[in-house]
Design a protein around this motif. Sequence first.
Motif, short mmCIF file in Angstrom:
data_model
loop_
_atom_site.label_atom_id
_atom_site.label_comp_id
_atom_site.label_asym_id
_atom_site.label_seq_id
_atom_site.Cartn_x
_atom_site.Cartn_y
_atom_site.Cartn_z
N GLY A 1 40.36 37.93 63.40
CA GLY A 1 39.50 37.69 64.55
C GLY A 1 39.76 38.59 65.75
N PHE A 2 40.54 39.68 65.56
CA PHE A 2 40.84 40.56 66.69
C PHE A 2 39.66 41.44 67.07
N PHE A 3 38.86 41.81 66.09
CA PHE A 3 37.68 42.62 66.36
C PHE A 3 36.44 41.75 66.20
N ASP B 1 44.80 23.52 70.59
CA ASP B 1 43.45 23.90 70.99
C ASP B 1 43.22 25.41 70.86
N ASP B 2 43.86 26.02 69.87
CA ASP B 2 43.72 27.46 69.62
C ASP B 2 42.83 27.63 68.39
N TRP B 3 41.53 27.74 68.63
CA TRP B 3 40.59 27.70 67.51
C TRP B 3 40.44 29.04 66.82
N GLN B 4 40.82 30.13 67.49
CA GLN B 4 40.87 31.41 66.77
C GLN B 4 41.96 31.36 65.72
N ARG B 5 43.12 30.79 66.09
CA ARG B 5 44.22 30.67 65.13
C ARG B 5 43.88 29.70 64.00
N VAL B 6 43.12 28.66 64.33
CA VAL B 6 42.66 27.75 63.27
C VAL B 6 41.80 28.52 62.27
N GLY B 7 40.90 29.36 62.78
CA GLY B 7 40.05 30.15 61.90
C GLY B 7 40.86 31.09 61.02
N THR B 8 41.90 31.70 61.59
CA THR B 8 42.76 32.59 60.81
C THR B 8 43.51 31.83 59.72
N ALA B 9 44.02 30.65 60.07
CA ALA B 9 44.72 29.82 59.08
C ALA B 9 43.76 29.39 57.97
N ASN B 10 42.53 29.11 58.34
CA ASN B 10 41.53 28.72 57.35
C ASN B 10 41.24 29.86 56.38
N ILE B 11 41.16 31.07 56.91
CA ILE B 11 40.97 32.25 56.06
C ILE B 11 42.13 32.37 55.07
N ARG B 12 43.37 32.19 55.55
CA ARG B 12 44.54 32.27 54.67
C ARG B 12 44.51 31.16 53.60
N PHE B 13 44.06 29.99 53.98
CA PHE B 13 43.96 28.87 53.04
C PHE B 13 43.06 29.23 51.86
N HIS B 14 41.90 29.80 52.17
CA HIS B 14 40.95 30.11 51.10
C HIS B 14 41.38 31.33 50.29
N GLN B 15 42.06 32.28 50.95
CA GLN B 15 42.61 33.39 50.18
C GLN B 15 43.65 32.89 49.20
#
Length: 226
Positions: free
Chosen positions: A35-37, A131-145
Motif C-alpha cells: 500500500g505504499f504506492f 485503527d491502522d487499516w493500511q496495515r490491516v490490508g497488508t496483513a490480509n494480503i499476506r493471509f491470502h498469499q
Amino acid sequence: MNNVVADLSQDRPRLGRSSTAERVADILRDRISEGFFRPGQRLSEESISEALGVSRNTLREAFRLLGHEGLLEHKLNRGVFVRLPSVEDALDLYRVRRVLEGAAVRRRPSEQAMTVIREAVRDAERAAEQDDWQRVGTANIRFHQALVTLNDSPRLDETMRQLLAELRLVFHVMDNPREFHEPFVDRNRTLLGLIEAGRPDEAAAYLDDYLDHAEKLLVQAYEPNR
C-alpha cells in the motif's frame, strides 16, 4: 525525494551483487502490495533509481515488466504512473482467486504454512485494535498469499503474488478502508478455524461466500465512477 521513495533505500540489500530489473520489479511490486504506492501516483525515475542504487535503464526495464502485469502505465510525455485497475480487472481477479484459493483450502496444510497464516491473522487483529487499516490490508494480503502456498506450487505462489499486488490497487477505490477491511478480520479468523479443524469442504464453501462478499463491496465502490 518523498518519504515513500526514500524508504526504498532500505531495500538495497535485496538487490545483491547483480542488480537485475526482475529484482527491482520484485521490490516495487512488494511495495505496491503493502500500500505504499497509490493509483495515479507518478513514479520518479531519478528518485527511485537513486534510492535503490540502480541505473535508470534497469529501472525502466522494471517499469516495463510491471506494466505488463497491469500495475504501472506509461503516459506519453508525462512519465510512469501507478495504474488503477478497472472494475472488469477486479472481477477477473476474483475469478482467479476462487480457483487458486478454493483449491488451496481443500488441501492438507503443512505446519509451516499454518504458522504464516496464523501470524497474518494476528497481525491484522493487532492492526485493527490500533485503527491502522493500511496495515490491516497488508496483513490480509499476506493471509491470502499464505493460503495459496497450501497448493505447494511455486508457480501458483508467483501468480498469486502478482495478482495480490494488483488487488491492493483495487482496494484504493474504497473511500472508507475500515468499512471494507473490518469484516474480514473476523472472517479470516473463522476461515483459519475451519482449516485448523480439518473441515476442507466447509472451508471452501465459506471462502466462496467470503470472496462474494468482498467482490460485491468493491464493485459497489466502483459504481459512481463507471
